[in-house]
Design a protein around this motif. Structure first.
Motif, PDB file in Angstrom:
ATOM      1  N   MET A  12       0.837  -1.213   0.000  1.00  0.00           N
ATOM      2  CA  MET A  12       0.000   0.000   0.000  1.00  0.00           C
ATOM      3  C   MET A  12       0.869   1.260   0.000  1.00  0.00           C
ATOM      4  SD  MET A  12      -2.732   1.194   2.914  1.00  0.00           S
ATOM      5  CE  MET A  12      -1.419   1.704   4.050  1.00  0.00           C
ATOM      6  N   TYR A  13       1.856   1.317   0.866  1.00  0.00           N
ATOM      7  CA  TYR A  13       2.751   2.473   0.921  1.00  0.00           C
ATOM      8  C   TYR A  13       3.522   2.636  -0.395  1.00  0.00           C
ATOM      9  CZ  TYR A  13       2.456   3.961   5.830  1.00  0.00           C
ATOM     10  OH  TYR A  13       2.038   4.487   7.037  1.00  0.00           O
ATOM     11  N   ALA A  14       3.965   1.515  -0.973  1.00  0.00           N
ATOM     12  CA  ALA A  14       4.743   1.584  -2.212  1.00  0.00           C
ATOM     13  C   ALA A  14       3.909   2.153  -3.358  1.00  0.00           C
ATOM     14  CB  ALA A  14       5.267   0.200  -2.575  1.00  0.00           C
ATOM     15  N   ILE A  15       2.679   1.698  -3.479  1.00  0.00           N
ATOM     16  CA  ILE A  15       1.800   2.178  -4.560  1.00  0.00           C
ATOM     17  C   ILE A  15       1.475   3.656  -4.364  1.00  0.00           C
ATOM     18  CG2 ILE A  15      -0.496   1.963  -5.580  1.00  0.00           C
ATOM     19  CD1 ILE A  15      -0.334  -1.048  -5.000  1.00  0.00           C
ATOM     20  N   ILE A  16       1.104   4.024  -3.123  1.00  0.00           N
ATOM     21  CA  ILE A  16       0.803   5.432  -2.842  1.00  0.00           C
ATOM     22  C   ILE A  16       2.039   6.298  -3.071  1.00  0.00           C
ATOM     23  CG2 ILE A  16       0.180   7.070  -1.018  1.00  0.00           C
ATOM     24  CD1 ILE A  16      -1.553   4.868   0.223  1.00  0.00           C
ATOM     25  N   GLY A  17       3.196   5.805  -2.638  1.00  0.00           N
ATOM     26  CA  GLY A  17       4.429   6.553  -2.819  1.00  0.00           C
ATOM     27  C   GLY A  17       4.767   6.769  -4.280  1.00  0.00           C
ATOM     28  N   PHE A  18       4.604   5.720  -5.086  1.00  0.00           N
ATOM     29  CA  PHE A  18       4.920   5.841  -6.511  1.00  0.00           C
ATOM     30  C   PHE A  18       3.970   6.798  -7.211  1.00  0.00           C
ATOM     31  CE2 PHE A  18       4.494   4.452 -10.945  1.00  0.00           C
ATOM     32  CZ  PHE A  18       5.815   4.560 -11.345  1.00  0.00           C
ATOM     33  N   ILE A  19       2.673   6.694  -6.894  1.00  0.00           N
ATOM     34  CA  ILE A  19       1.675   7.567  -7.532  1.00  0.00           C
ATOM     35  C   ILE A  19       1.885   9.021  -7.118  1.00  0.00           C
ATOM     36  CG2 ILE A  19      -0.781   8.127  -7.647  1.00  0.00           C
ATOM     37  CD1 ILE A  19      -1.357   5.123  -7.382  1.00  0.00           C
ATOM     38  N   SER A  20       2.103   9.242  -5.828  1.00  0.00           N
ATOM     39  CA  SER A  20       2.245  10.618  -5.324  1.00  0.00           C
ATOM     40  C   SER A  20       3.540  11.284  -5.774  1.00  0.00           C
ATOM     41  CB  SER A  20       2.136  10.628  -3.801  1.00  0.00           C
ATOM     42  OG  SER A  20       3.197   9.891  -3.226  1.00  0.00           O
ATOM     43  N   GLN A  21       4.581  10.476  -6.020  1.00  0.00           N
ATOM     44  CA  GLN A  21       5.890  11.032  -6.393  1.00  0.00           C
ATOM     45  C   GLN A  21       6.287  10.688  -7.824  1.00  0.00           C
ATOM     46  OE1 GLN A  21       7.031  13.122  -4.191  1.00  0.00           O
ATOM     47  NE2 GLN A  21       5.468  12.440  -2.734  1.00  0.00           N
ATOM     48  N   ARG A  22       5.298  10.349  -8.664  1.00  0.00           N
ATOM     49  CA  ARG A  22       5.628   9.919 -10.035  1.00  0.00           C
ATOM     50  C   ARG A  22       6.291  11.029 -10.836  1.00  0.00           C
ATOM     51  NH1 ARG A  22       0.234  10.805  -9.688  1.00  0.00           N
ATOM     52  NH2 ARG A  22      -0.789  12.088 -11.276  1.00  0.00           N
ATOM     53  N   SER A  23       5.907  12.281 -10.582  1.00  0.00           N
ATOM     54  CA  SER A  23       6.527  13.393 -11.322  1.00  0.00           C
ATOM     55  C   SER A  23       7.996  13.547 -10.945  1.00  0.00           C
ATOM     56  CB  SER A  23       5.773  14.704 -11.036  1.00  0.00           C
ATOM     57  OG  SER A  23       5.800  14.993  -9.649  1.00  0.00           O
ATOM     58  N   LEU A  24       8.318  13.236  -9.685  1.00  0.00           N
ATOM     59  CA  LEU A  24       9.703  13.321  -9.223  1.00  0.00           C
ATOM     60  C   LEU A  24      10.535  12.163  -9.749  1.00  0.00           C
ATOM     61  CD1 LEU A  24      11.738  14.765  -7.251  1.00  0.00           C
ATOM     62  CD2 LEU A  24      10.999  13.106  -5.531  1.00  0.00           C
ATOM     63  N   LEU A  25       9.922  10.976  -9.813  1.00  0.00           N
ATOM     64  CA  LEU A  25      10.643   9.764 -10.176  1.00  0.00           C
ATOM     65  C   LEU A  25      10.687   9.505 -11.678  1.00  0.00           C
ATOM     66  CD1 LEU A  25       9.137   7.431  -7.420  1.00  0.00           C
ATOM     67  CD2 LEU A  25      11.395   8.475  -7.402  1.00  0.00           C
ATOM     68  N   ALA A  26       9.698  10.006 -12.407  1.00  0.00           N
ATOM     69  CA  ALA A  26       9.530   9.660 -13.821  1.00  0.00           C
ATOM     70  C   ALA A  26      10.765   9.980 -14.650  1.00  0.00           C
ATOM     71  CB  ALA A  26       8.327  10.395 -14.399  1.00  0.00           C
ATOM     72  N   GLY A  27      11.287   8.951 -15.332  1.00  0.00           N
ATOM     73  CA  GLY A  27      12.355   9.108 -16.305  1.00  0.00           C
ATOM     74  C   GLY A  27      13.732   9.348 -15.723  1.00  0.00           C
ATOM     75  N   LYS A  28      13.845   9.402 -14.386  1.00  0.00           N
ATOM     76  CA  LYS A  28      15.132   9.737 -13.782  1.00  0.00           C
ATOM     77  C   LYS A  28      15.856   8.536 -13.196  1.00  0.00           C
ATOM     78  CE  LYS A  28      13.623  14.444 -12.737  1.00  0.00           C
ATOM     79  NZ  LYS A  28      13.391  15.451 -11.676  1.00  0.00           N
ATOM     80  N   VAL A  29      15.102   7.498 -12.891  1.00  0.00           N
ATOM     81  CA  VAL A  29      15.703   6.314 -12.265  1.00  0.00           C
ATOM     82  C   VAL A  29      15.119   5.049 -12.914  1.00  0.00           C
ATOM     83  CG1 VAL A  29      16.381   7.280 -10.039  1.00  0.00           C
ATOM     84  CG2 VAL A  29      14.007   6.658 -10.406  1.00  0.00           C
ATOM     85  N   ASN A  30      15.267   4.952 -14.217  1.00  0.00           N
ATOM     86  CA  ASN A  30      14.655   3.850 -14.962  1.00  0.00           C
ATOM     87  C   ASN A  30      15.135   2.477 -14.499  1.00  0.00           C
ATOM     88  OD1 ASN A  30      13.125   5.564 -16.570  1.00  0.00           O
ATOM     89  ND2 ASN A  30      14.788   5.841 -18.043  1.00  0.00           N
ATOM     90  N   SER A  31      16.435   2.379 -14.191  1.00  0.00           N
ATOM     91  CA  SER A  31      16.974   1.087 -13.779  1.00  0.00           C
ATOM     92  C   SER A  31      16.327   0.601 -12.490  1.00  0.00           C
ATOM     93  CB  SER A  31      18.494   1.188 -13.593  1.00  0.00           C
ATOM     94  OG  SER A  31      18.812   2.180 -12.633  1.00  0.00           O
ATOM     95  N   LEU A  32      16.113   1.515 -11.552  1.00  0.00           N
ATOM     96  CA  LEU A  32      15.495   1.130 -10.290  1.00  0.00           C
ATOM     97  C   LEU A  32      14.004   0.861 -10.457  1.00  0.00           C
ATOM     98  CD1 LEU A  32      16.611   0.690  -7.452  1.00  0.00           C
ATOM     99  CD2 LEU A  32      15.707   2.932  -6.836  1.00  0.00           C
ATOM    100  N   MET A  33      13.379   1.501 -11.421  1.00  0.00           N
ATOM    101  CA  MET A  33      11.958   1.273 -11.670  1.00  0.00           C
ATOM    102  C   MET A  33      11.698  -0.162 -12.119  1.00  0.00           C
ATOM    103  SD  MET A  33      10.192   3.834 -10.744  1.00  0.00           S
ATOM    104  CE  MET A  33      11.399   3.931  -9.417  1.00  0.00           C
ATOM    105  N   ILE A  34      12.689  -0.761 -12.766  1.00  0.00           N
ATOM    106  CA  ILE A  34      12.561  -2.177 -13.148  1.00  0.00           C
ATOM    107  C   ILE A  34      12.495  -3.035 -11.893  1.00  0.00           C
ATOM    108  CG2 ILE A  34      13.687  -4.117 -14.306  1.00  0.00           C
ATOM    109  CD1 ILE A  34      14.923  -2.083 -16.250  1.00  0.00           C
ATOM    110  N   LEU A  35      13.399  -2.750 -10.943  1.00  0.00           N
ATOM    111  CA  LEU A  35      13.379  -3.468  -9.665  1.00  0.00           C
ATOM    112  C   LEU A  35      12.081  -3.200  -8.908  1.00  0.00           C
ATOM    113  CD1 LEU A  35      17.000  -3.084  -8.231  1.00  0.00           C
ATOM    114  CD2 LEU A  35      15.919  -5.145  -9.123  1.00  0.00           C
ATOM    115  N   PHE A  36      11.581  -1.965  -8.985  1.00  0.00           N
ATOM    116  CA  PHE A  36      10.321  -1.622  -8.319  1.00  0.00           C
ATOM    117  C   PHE A  36       9.183  -2.463  -8.870  1.00  0.00           C
ATOM    118  CE2 PHE A  36       6.339   0.831  -8.495  1.00  0.00           C
ATOM    119  CZ  PHE A  36       6.084   0.961  -7.138  1.00  0.00           C
ATOM    120  N   THR A  37       9.121  -2.585 -10.182  1.00  0.00           N
ATOM    121  CA  THR A  37       8.067  -3.380 -10.815  1.00  0.00           C
ATOM    122  C   THR A  37       8.157  -4.847 -10.410  1.00  0.00           C
ATOM    123  OG1 THR A  37       8.085  -1.873 -12.718  1.00  0.00           O
ATOM    124  CG2 THR A  37       7.019  -4.026 -13.012  1.00  0.00           C
TER     125      THR A  37
END
Length: 368
Positions: free
Chosen positions: A139-164
């Motif tokens: 729950m925290y991970a999903i809320i965190g990703f949605i709320s901070q998507r503008s901050l995270l988008a396109g800047k940490v692609n390698s880690l986003m794979i691990l997140f998925t």
């Protein structure tokens, strides 16, 4: 309980991997840095915020202990907060030093067994705790990703794979647990199909495997009934777990404030840390050592100035992980020494009483 004792020594032996990972991690992080400069930067932080971060880790352990006490008491087990803190400490330490946190729950079950708590009750309580941990973490991970998507988008692609990958693995595990709990008959039907296929492939132990899995599924029926019958306790357990994870994920924020920064809110840090936590959770490394540090340097460079990023990582992981692994380890060693001394004294006292009885009987016989 012989299996638990063997597991204890196996876990201690595997702690060598944990230490090796720590050495390599900090070697690669700090090999090109001026350690004197790092020490000077850290010495100038606001200690009150560091103490706040330490307090958050204490809250983390106390919340789990509170959940243990609540659920064990509901099952009629005689316990208290101090014993439950011991279970929480044992779980944190052994989860931290074993791959995929595999050693925590068995050691907690063993400690509960030593306190005369039935294995069926300890297993049920640990299972409930694990379900809510998975639920709140996701729950925290999903809320965190949605709320901070503008901050995270396109800047940490390698880690986003691990997140998925981490999100999918944790969600799949949670769904599997829910199915086993509340749709056991459907799971058994699926199991029969799998066993039939294994028999077709001439797998000799297919029936043995089916019996074991059926036994586990039947045991979980008691857990499902407990959850359904104790909805009020489940709500309290969920709220406590939310507070626990909030406290854990807030630690990078207090480290941020200790450097004198205040541009970003606590909710930004909790959202980013929740994404990082789920990203490294699926990797089978003790305490996620190495990948957590690398992930911190990758994600939190978006929030910390580069000039203090390494120091921030050292403080954040130091408080949320290394410090409490050390403290919990010391607690376990002291408790083990205390328990051993108490057993030795009890044996000596028993031997003394037996000798006194023997002398008394001898005197009585002589008088007769």
């Amino acid at each position: 309980m012989k299996d638990y004792k063997n597991l204890f020594f196996k876990i201690l032996k595997n702690g060598g991997l944990f230490l090796i990972l720590i050495i390599f991690t900090f070697y690669f992080v700090f090999k090109d840095m001026d350690l004197n400069a790092v020490a000077k930067t850290i010495s100038n932080v606001n200690i009150m915020y560091i103490l706040t971060a330490v307090t958050c880790m204490c809250v983390f352990l106390l919340c789990e202990a509170s959940n243990f006490r609540r659920n064990l008491s509901a099952l009629g087990c005689k316990t208290n907060l101090l014993k439950c803190i011991n279970y929480s400490v044992q779980g944190f330490f052994f989860s931290s030093i074993t791959p995929s946190a595999s050693g925590g729950q068995p050691m907690q079950a063993y400690q509960m067994y030593k306190d005369d708590i039935k294995i069926s009750h300890s297993t049920l309580v640990l299972f409930v705790e694990f379900i809510f941990f998975q639920t709140v973490t996701i729950m925290y991970a999903i809320i965190g990703f949605i709320s901070q998507r503008s901050l995270l988008a396109g800047k940490v692609n390698s880690l986003m794979i691990l997140f998925t990958i981490g999100l999918i693995c944790n969600f799949a595990m949670l769904m599997a647990l829910v199915l086993v709990l509340f749709y056991s008959e459907g799971v058994k039907k699926i199991l029969n199909v799998i066993v039939g296929f294994l028999k077709f492939c001439r797998f000799k132990k297919a029936d043995v495997l089916k019996e074991k899995v059926d036994s586990v599924i039947d045991d979980y029926k008691d857990c499902a009934m407990y959850i359904v019958k104790n909805k009020g306790i489940m709500v309290k357990t969920f709220i406590t777990k939310c507070i626990q994870i909030f406290a854990l994920h807030s630690i990078p924020y207090w480290i941020y404030r200790s450097f004198g920064f205040n541009e970003y809110s606590i909710f930004v840090f909790i959202g980013v840390q929740a994404v990082l936590f789920i990203s490294v959770s699926a990797l089978p490394l003790p305490g996620s050592v190495g990948v957590s540090e690398s992930g911190f340097l990758t994600l939190f460079k978006l929030l910390f100035p580069v000039t203090v990023l390494n120091e921030a990582m050292l403080l954040s992981r130091g408080v949320s992980f290394y410090l409490f692994v050390f403290l919990c380890g010391m607690f376990i060693l002291v408790k083990y020494a205390s328990d051993t001394r108490a057993k030795r004294l009890a044996k000596l006292q028993a031997a003394k009483e037996a000798a006194e009885k023997k002398v008394y009987k001898k005197r009585v016989v002589q008088q007769i």
